[in-house]
Design a protein around this motif. Structure first.
Motif, PDB file in Angstrom:
ATOM      1  N   PRO A 155      -3.423  15.364   2.258  1.00  0.00           N
ATOM      2  CA  PRO A 155      -3.389  14.585   1.015  1.00  0.00           C
ATOM      3  C   PRO A 155      -2.006  13.993   0.758  1.00  0.00           C
ATOM      4  O   PRO A 155      -0.994  14.699   0.839  1.00  0.00           O
ATOM      5  CB  PRO A 155      -3.748  15.617  -0.065  1.00  0.00           C
ATOM      6  CG  PRO A 155      -4.364  16.758   0.662  1.00  0.00           C
ATOM      7  CD  PRO A 155      -3.681  16.797   1.996  1.00  0.00           C
ATOM      8  N   VAL A 156      -1.970  12.710   0.452  1.00  0.00           N
ATOM      9  CA  VAL A 156      -0.720  12.019   0.133  1.00  0.00           C
ATOM     10  C   VAL A 156      -0.962  11.080  -1.047  1.00  0.00           C
ATOM     11  O   VAL A 156      -2.093  10.702  -1.329  1.00  0.00           O
ATOM     12  CB  VAL A 156      -0.183  11.207   1.339  1.00  0.00           C
ATOM     13  CG1 VAL A 156       0.264  12.132   2.469  1.00  0.00           C
ATOM     14  CG2 VAL A 156      -1.229  10.211   1.837  1.00  0.00           C
ATOM     15  N   GLN A 157       0.120  10.724  -1.728  1.00  0.00           N
ATOM     16  CA  GLN A 157       0.017   9.807  -2.868  1.00  0.00           C
ATOM     17  C   GLN A 157       1.158   8.798  -2.786  1.00  0.00           C
ATOM     18  O   GLN A 157       2.092   8.839  -3.573  1.00  0.00           O
ATOM     19  CB  GLN A 157       0.054  10.595  -4.189  1.00  0.00           C
ATOM     20  CG  GLN A 157      -0.474   9.810  -5.379  1.00  0.00           C
ATOM     21  CD  GLN A 157      -0.878  10.713  -6.523  1.00  0.00           C
ATOM     22  OE1 GLN A 157      -1.431  11.797  -6.300  1.00  0.00           O
ATOM     23  NE2 GLN A 157      -0.638  10.281  -7.747  1.00  0.00           N
ATOM     24  N   PRO A 158       1.091   7.887  -1.810  1.00  0.00           N
ATOM     25  CA  PRO A 158       2.226   7.022  -1.487  1.00  0.00           C
ATOM     26  C   PRO A 158       2.508   5.977  -2.563  1.00  0.00           C
ATOM     27  O   PRO A 158       1.699   5.730  -3.458  1.00  0.00           O
ATOM     28  CB  PRO A 158       1.779   6.359  -0.182  1.00  0.00           C
ATOM     29  CG  PRO A 158       0.279   6.322  -0.287  1.00  0.00           C
ATOM     30  CD  PRO A 158      -0.087   7.599  -0.978  1.00  0.00           C
ATOM     31  N   MET A 159       3.674   5.352  -2.426  1.00  0.00           N
ATOM     32  CA  MET A 159       4.101   4.362  -3.413  1.00  0.00           C
ATOM     33  C   MET A 159       4.884   3.239  -2.740  1.00  0.00           C
ATOM     34  O   MET A 159       5.396   3.394  -1.628  1.00  0.00           O
ATOM     35  CB  MET A 159       4.935   5.021  -4.512  1.00  0.00           C
ATOM     36  CG  MET A 159       6.237   5.637  -4.053  1.00  0.00           C
ATOM     37  SD  MET A 159       7.060   6.648  -5.334  1.00  0.00           S
ATOM     38  CE  MET A 159       7.344   5.413  -6.622  1.00  0.00           C
ATOM     39  N   ALA A 160       4.976   2.124  -3.430  1.00  0.00           N
ATOM     40  CA  ALA A 160       5.708   0.961  -2.923  1.00  0.00           C
ATOM     41  C   ALA A 160       7.204   1.197  -3.037  1.00  0.00           C
ATOM     42  O   ALA A 160       7.687   1.794  -4.009  1.00  0.00           O
ATOM     43  CB  ALA A 160       5.315  -0.286  -3.709  1.00  0.00           C
ATOM     44  N   SER A 161       7.953   0.703  -2.071  1.00  0.00           N
ATOM     45  CA  SER A 161       9.407   0.881  -2.124  1.00  0.00           C
ATOM     46  C   SER A 161       9.995   0.245  -3.375  1.00  0.00           C
ATOM     47  O   SER A 161      10.978   0.752  -3.931  1.00  0.00           O
ATOM     48  CB  SER A 161      10.070   0.296  -0.876  1.00  0.00           C
ATOM     49  OG  SER A 161       9.953  -1.114  -0.831  1.00  0.00           O
TER      50      SER A 161
END
Length: 249
Positions: A155-161
């Motif tokens: 599980p991951v919850q990535p984001m924009a730089s």
């Protein structure tokens, strides 16, 4: 305010410099290309002189166990130089959940970086962010064999730089947190699912196979990389970000 941004030419650093400058702050971007070496200490004293705060975005060139030495040496040098310069704020960028993943050398290295910062005399803030959208393709490439991409269901919850940059700037221009500020994207994915979403939007002939033992994220236990309840969630969704990216190839 007057800021020195170490690692000011990188993905995050260059955007931080741009945003702070646009907001009217005096900013010095420092990196090896400008003659500042956080490992030898060359140029640190000069580039921090007169600054109010340092934003330390330097990063190890490798992600194996040698990254531990990089962060130990660089942070000891920067902390000492910041103390000598009398800075009022030292900000670093770290990783959500890193203290729960001792199986990754790079995460242990970043944990050491945090420990050195918190043990120093300069008021500080730690911004812990989740994985960046911009690195998804690199994650896929690391486990690609022919037309197969093997990924675990981590599980991951990535984001924009860009959202990471906004969090760093907001933190750096505020009062030192003397602790951790967690930031994350608005959506949770399993990593194998994220790979499938990415390849559906940017098809290149590869397909994802779920493999619990594939790649560096295979050692991540449970939901260790998901943000804690107090995390600030960014607005940018992965699908929207993907649509805005220029075509590759």
């Amino acid at each position: 305010m007057k800021f020195t941004v170490l690692g000011g030419s990188g993905l995050i650093g260059s955007q931080v410099v741009e945003q702070l400058t646009a907001a009217g702050h005096e900013v010095t971007a420092a990196s090896l290309s400008t003659g500042v070496d956080v490992i030898s200490g060359k140029g640190l004293k000069e580039v921090l002189a007169g600054a109010d705060a340092v934003i330390n975005l330097t990063n190890s060139p490798v992600f194996d166990e040698t990254s531990i030495g990089f962060f130990e040496t660089s942070m000891n040098n920067v902390v000492a130089a910041a103390e000598e310069a009398g800075l009022r704020h030292h900000v670093i960028l770290s990783i959500v959940g890193l203290d729960e993943v001792p199986g990754l050398d790079y995460y242990r290295a970043k944990m050491l970086q945090e420990d050195i910062l918190t043990s120093g005399p300069t008021p500080y803030s730690i911004v812990r962010a989740t994985q960046f959208f911009e690195f998804v393709q690199a994650v896929l490439s690391m486990t690609t064999e022919g037309d197969v991409v093997r990924l675990p269901a981590t599980p991951v919850q990535p984001m924009a730089s860009a959202d990471v940059v906004a969090a760093v700037v907001r933190t750096a221009t505020g009062t030192p947190v003397q602790g951790v500020r967690n930031v994350a994207g608005p959506e949770m994915f399993h990593l194998d699912e994220l790979g499938r979403v990415t390849l559906a939007a940017r098809p290149d002939g590869r397909h994802v196979v779920t493999d619990a033992e594939a790649g560096m994220f295979a050692v991540v236990p449970g939901d260790a990389l998901l943000p804690p309840p107090d995390a600030q969630l960014a607005a940018t969704r992965y699908g929207d970000w993907l649509e805005q990216q220029p075509p590759t190839g």
